[in-house]
Design a protein around this motif. Sequence first.
Motif, PDB file in Angstrom:
ATOM      1  N   GLY A 128       0.791  -1.224   0.000  1.00  0.00           N
ATOM      2  CA  GLY A 128       0.000   0.000   0.000  1.00  0.00           C
ATOM      3  C   GLY A 128       0.824   1.275   0.000  1.00  0.00           C
ATOM      4  O   GLY A 128       0.372   2.317   0.478  1.00  0.00           O
ATOM      5  N   ILE A 129       2.034   1.203  -0.529  1.00  0.00           N
ATOM      6  CA  ILE A 129       2.893   2.390  -0.487  1.00  0.00           C
ATOM      7  C   ILE A 129       3.485   2.687  -1.857  1.00  0.00           C
ATOM      8  O   ILE A 129       4.564   3.269  -1.969  1.00  0.00           O
ATOM      9  CB  ILE A 129       4.038   2.232   0.544  1.00  0.00           C
ATOM     10  N   ALA A 130       2.754   2.309  -2.923  1.00  0.00           N
ATOM     11  CA  ALA A 130       3.264   2.571  -4.277  1.00  0.00           C
ATOM     12  C   ALA A 130       3.516   4.059  -4.487  1.00  0.00           C
ATOM     13  O   ALA A 130       4.456   4.442  -5.181  1.00  0.00           O
ATOM     14  CB  ALA A 130       2.273   2.050  -5.310  1.00  0.00           C
ATOM     15  N   ASP A 131       2.695   4.882  -3.846  1.00  0.00           N
ATOM     16  CA  ASP A 131       2.840   6.330  -4.046  1.00  0.00           C
ATOM     17  C   ASP A 131       4.057   6.898  -3.318  1.00  0.00           C
ATOM     18  O   ASP A 131       4.435   8.040  -3.527  1.00  0.00           O
ATOM     19  CB  ASP A 131       1.570   7.043  -3.578  1.00  0.00           C
ATOM     20  N   LEU A 132       4.679   6.101  -2.436  1.00  0.00           N
ATOM     21  CA  LEU A 132       5.858   6.593  -1.713  1.00  0.00           C
ATOM     22  C   LEU A 132       7.159   6.222  -2.408  1.00  0.00           C
ATOM     23  O   LEU A 132       8.236   6.564  -1.931  1.00  0.00           O
ATOM     24  CB  LEU A 132       5.893   6.011  -0.287  1.00  0.00           C
ATOM     25  N   ALA A 133       7.049   5.528  -3.554  1.00  0.00           N
ATOM     26  CA  ALA A 133       8.240   4.950  -4.177  1.00  0.00           C
ATOM     27  C   ALA A 133       9.386   5.941  -4.369  1.00  0.00           C
ATOM     28  O   ALA A 133      10.544   5.606  -4.152  1.00  0.00           O
ATOM     29  CB  ALA A 133       7.866   4.325  -5.523  1.00  0.00           C
ATOM     30  N   GLY A 134       9.046   7.174  -4.751  1.00  0.00           N
ATOM     31  CA  GLY A 134      10.109   8.138  -5.051  1.00  0.00           C
ATOM     32  C   GLY A 134      10.530   8.965  -3.862  1.00  0.00           C
ATOM     33  O   GLY A 134      11.394   9.827  -3.973  1.00  0.00           O
ATOM     34  N   ARG A 135       9.930   8.698  -2.706  1.00  0.00           N
ATOM     35  CA  ARG A 135      10.250   9.507  -1.516  1.00  0.00           C
ATOM     36  C   ARG A 135      11.499   8.986  -0.833  1.00  0.00           C
ATOM     37  O   ARG A 135      11.874   7.833  -0.954  1.00  0.00           O
ATOM     38  CB  ARG A 135       9.066   9.476  -0.554  1.00  0.00           C
ATOM     39  N   LEU A 136      12.117   9.893  -0.069  1.00  0.00           N
ATOM     40  CA  LEU A 136      13.342   9.541   0.639  1.00  0.00           C
ATOM     41  C   LEU A 136      13.017   8.642   1.836  1.00  0.00           C
ATOM     42  O   LEU A 136      12.176   8.989   2.660  1.00  0.00           O
ATOM     43  CB  LEU A 136      14.016  10.835   1.102  1.00  0.00           C
ATOM     44  N   PHE A 137      13.715   7.501   1.912  1.00  0.00           N
ATOM     45  CA  PHE A 137      13.463   6.527   2.976  1.00  0.00           C
ATOM     46  C   PHE A 137      13.579   7.174   4.360  1.00  0.00           C
ATOM     47  O   PHE A 137      12.760   6.932   5.240  1.00  0.00           O
ATOM     48  CB  PHE A 137      14.454   5.371   2.838  1.00  0.00           C
ATOM     49  N   GLU A 144       5.766   3.668   7.775  1.00  0.00           N
ATOM     50  CA  GLU A 144       6.001   3.623   6.331  1.00  0.00           C
ATOM     51  C   GLU A 144       7.324   2.930   6.017  1.00  0.00           C
ATOM     52  O   GLU A 144       7.413   2.123   5.094  1.00  0.00           O
ATOM     53  CB  GLU A 144       6.000   5.052   5.755  1.00  0.00           C
ATOM     54  N   ARG A 145       8.337   3.240   6.839  1.00  0.00           N
ATOM     55  CA  ARG A 145       9.643   2.603   6.634  1.00  0.00           C
ATOM     56  C   ARG A 145       9.533   1.091   6.798  1.00  0.00           C
ATOM     57  O   ARG A 145      10.083   0.320   6.021  1.00  0.00           O
ATOM     58  CB  ARG A 145      10.656   3.151   7.638  1.00  0.00           C
ATOM     59  N   GLN A 146       8.793   0.689   7.843  1.00  0.00           N
ATOM     60  CA  GLN A 146       8.627  -0.743   8.091  1.00  0.00           C
ATOM     61  C   GLN A 146       7.979  -1.419   6.890  1.00  0.00           C
ATOM     62  O   GLN A 146       8.346  -2.527   6.498  1.00  0.00           O
ATOM     63  CB  GLN A 146       7.780  -0.937   9.362  1.00  0.00           C
ATOM     64  N   ARG A 147       7.022  -0.725   6.276  1.00  0.00           N
ATOM     65  CA  ARG A 147       6.356  -1.330   5.129  1.00  0.00           C
ATOM     66  C   ARG A 147       7.261  -1.364   3.904  1.00  0.00           C
ATOM     67  O   ARG A 147       7.155  -2.266   3.077  1.00  0.00           O
ATOM     68  CB  ARG A 147       5.044  -0.584   4.849  1.00  0.00           C
ATOM     69  N   VAL A 148       8.177  -0.401   3.799  1.00  0.00           N
ATOM     70  CA  VAL A 148       9.166  -0.460   2.712  1.00  0.00           C
ATOM     71  C   VAL A 148      10.039  -1.707   2.883  1.00  0.00           C
ATOM     72  O   VAL A 148      10.323  -2.431   1.925  1.00  0.00           O
ATOM     73  CB  VAL A 148      10.046   0.811   2.687  1.00  0.00           C
ATOM     74  N   GLU A 165       9.696  -9.200  14.770  1.00  0.00           N
ATOM     75  CA  GLU A 165       8.832  -8.145  15.290  1.00  0.00           C
ATOM     76  C   GLU A 165       8.402  -7.176  14.193  1.00  0.00           C
ATOM     77  O   GLU A 165       8.684  -5.981  14.257  1.00  0.00           O
ATOM     78  CB  GLU A 165       9.533  -7.386  16.412  1.00  0.00           C
ATOM     79  N   PRO A 166       7.721  -7.683  13.189  1.00  0.00           N
ATOM     80  CA  PRO A 166       7.371  -6.830  12.047  1.00  0.00           C
ATOM     81  C   PRO A 166       6.382  -5.734  12.409  1.00  0.00           C
ATOM     82  O   PRO A 166       6.244  -4.769  11.694  1.00  0.00           O
ATOM     83  CB  PRO A 166       6.728  -7.818  11.061  1.00  0.00           C
ATOM     84  N   THR A 167       5.696  -5.879  13.542  1.00  0.00           N
ATOM     85  CA  THR A 167       4.648  -4.910  13.871  1.00  0.00           C
ATOM     86  C   THR A 167       5.141  -3.858  14.852  1.00  0.00           C
ATOM     87  O   THR A 167       4.371  -3.018  15.299  1.00  0.00           O
ATOM     88  CB  THR A 167       3.441  -5.637  14.497  1.00  0.00           C
ATOM     89  N   SER A 168       6.447  -3.885  15.163  1.00  0.00           N
ATOM     90  CA  SER A 168       6.919  -3.049  16.268  1.00  0.00           C
ATOM     91  C   SER A 168       6.709  -1.553  16.037  1.00  0.00           C
ATOM     92  O   SER A 168       6.576  -0.801  16.974  1.00  0.00           O
ATOM     93  CB  SER A 168       8.392  -3.337  16.565  1.00  0.00           C
ATOM     94  N   HIS A 169       6.732  -1.102  14.759  1.00  0.00           N
ATOM     95  CA  HIS A 169       6.558   0.338  14.534  1.00  0.00           C
ATOM     96  C   HIS A 169       5.174   0.675  13.986  1.00  0.00           C
ATOM     97  O   HIS A 169       4.954   1.770  13.502  1.00  0.00           O
ATOM     98  CB  HIS A 169       7.607   0.857  13.553  1.00  0.00           C
ATOM     99  N   LEU A 170       4.273  -0.301  14.033  1.00  0.00           N
ATOM    100  CA  LEU A 170       2.986  -0.100  13.363  1.00  0.00           C
ATOM    101  C   LEU A 170       1.865   0.165  14.356  1.00  0.00           C
ATOM    102  O   LEU A 170       1.840  -0.417  15.444  1.00  0.00           O
ATOM    103  CB  LEU A 170       2.635  -1.340  12.535  1.00  0.00           C
ATOM    104  N   ASP A 171       0.931   1.040  13.956  1.00  0.00           N
ATOM    105  CA  ASP A 171      -0.242   1.252  14.798  1.00  0.00           C
ATOM    106  C   ASP A 171      -1.186   0.048  14.634  1.00  0.00           C
ATOM    107  O   ASP A 171      -0.954  -0.825  13.796  1.00  0.00           O
ATOM    108  CB  ASP A 171      -0.947   2.573  14.452  1.00  0.00           C
ATOM    109  N   ILE A 172      -2.243   0.011  15.423  1.00  0.00           N
ATOM    110  CA  ILE A 172      -3.065  -1.199  15.487  1.00  0.00           C
ATOM    111  C   ILE A 172      -3.684  -1.540  14.124  1.00  0.00           C
ATOM    112  O   ILE A 172      -3.743  -2.699  13.721  1.00  0.00           O
ATOM    113  CB  ILE A 172      -4.138  -1.076  16.604  1.00  0.00           C
TER     114      ILE A 172
END
Lengths: 258, 342
Positions: A128-137, A144-148, A165-172
């Motif tokens: 769900g982050i195709a629109d972030l592709a060109g943004r700076l990590f 968002e970083r975790q999803r990248v 711990e893939p969910t450590s930086h994610l909201d519920i």
Amino acid sequence: MRIRAENLHFAYHAGHPVLKDVSVEVRPGTVTALFGPNGCGKSTLLRCLNGSLRPQAGKVLLEDRDVLTLTPREAARRIAVVPQDTPTDIPFTARQMAMLGRYAHWDAWGQETPDDAGIVQESLARMGIADLAGRLFSELSGGERQRVILARALAQQAQVLLLDEPTSHLDIAHQLELYHLARRLSDEGKTVLMVCHDVFVAPMFADAAVLLADGKVLSAGAPRDVLTERNVARAYGIGARIAWEGTSSFRAAFTSMP
Amino acid sequence: MSCRPHWIEAKWVVSALLVALLLLCGVALAVGSASLRPSEVADALWNAVRADAPSNPATRIVLDTRLPRILLAILVGAGLAMGGLAAQTLFRNPLASPYIVGVSNGAALGAVAGILAAGAWLPFAAVPTLSVLAGLAVAGVVFLFARRGRHFGHSLLLAGIAISAFCSAVTAGTLYLAGERLATLVFWLMGGLWQANWRDVGIMLPVTAGCFATLTFLAPAMNVALVGERSSRDLGVHVRRLQISLLGILAITTAVAVSLTGVIGFIGLVVPHLLRLLMGADHRGLLPASALGGAVLLLAADTLARTVAAPAEIPVGILTALVGAPIFLWLLQRRNAPRTTA
């Protein structure tokens, strides 16, 4: 691909074993949740599973092959790891970061192909982050970083996914989305092992659970059989009241003293 | 919120640097203690490819003095900048330089010892050889100390600093006892290209070319290495092999460069860092850009070094540091400042 650890013993320093006789099996098409208190050896186990660490005894089998006989590149084509942390100070775009997942598929003189670009774009879209592709990590939010990084693991197209711990930086909401994704990946036949701290939500999506405590497997099997009052109390050193409702959810109350 | 990086595409950066380098070559051929008209430079270059070349002073200045010096500046500048890039990736620290593992101090010590011994019982040509050997020996010792550490990069850095300090102490002690040869030694240590000749160009060319070829080959793995030792292993990089390759290339390139021109600072530090700000961290573009950027910077600095106070020469190491230090400070404060745009 089935991944199986047999009687692993591992110590970073002689005399201080981190894993003591650990045997774990993760079957294809399932999500296995790995629970356990901080410092019990969960991450170390993950690193043994993909051959990054060489156990002092025991072995890890990927299907029938000893994982230590794989080169790093061969291992990365079969097993993708999502780490707890990724340095944020790298001047890469989200797309460039996800493209690193394709490295294992290039041969020695390998170059990026149009196929790689397509696979990366699809992986980003899947998170769900195709629109972030060109943004700076470095300038994305933690979630968002975790999803990248998850997109990077998808781009690896490995049959085994080890999520630390893939969910450590994610909201519920994003956590639930991630568990659904893990579920879908396993339905496609992938083998998913996930280190979890969340004993409430994870059982909804996990087919199996392993509870690790003090470097040993305290219990393994169906989540309902693993996350019992007694096991949770013993592993985490807390008081627990757990009432299972069916096989995938429970009500619980925890207290800090047993 | 605008987070899209304002990077320039690699092909534009590389093209611009290539044009700058060619223009600079033209200027550097023409200016100097004897200033030549463009037509004289062109004649001299044409004479070089003709079999029956007439030998006039302009031709000799261009072919015997300026051309080898220009080529050496390009090769050493490119080598140091690529060495800097390798060091910054190896240590995942954008403020690392190719001298960080102590190769330069080792090479300098070897050269100082060589110069003192030369004339007494060594032919003078032995100085560069001794210098390269000492530089590589230091890299080897640093590697042996770092090998056992769990965090290889970290141990390498610390061992490098310690051995570097040791070598520079020995060098300082030697200088103290050098007596009348002190001036020669100090001039050498400051770094400069005034002794450039075709033999030096012949030595540096394969080293710089080899460095470029190997790093081109390693560029995709260097990209992965930026995420750290653990994760790059998980992504398929043979981490130890990559680290040893980078260390080896870095050591050879730096040791040979220092043996030919002395210690020229800041090029290896500033060039890759500046280019990374300009174009991002993809090594496939960063590598050719760094090589060209290093060449441009050293050629520009050397041309200044031999013209501003002509006929006297300023050691180019002083010039690069004079220009490099403010840039370095600017980078540091930029790094610490909150970033609004990339």
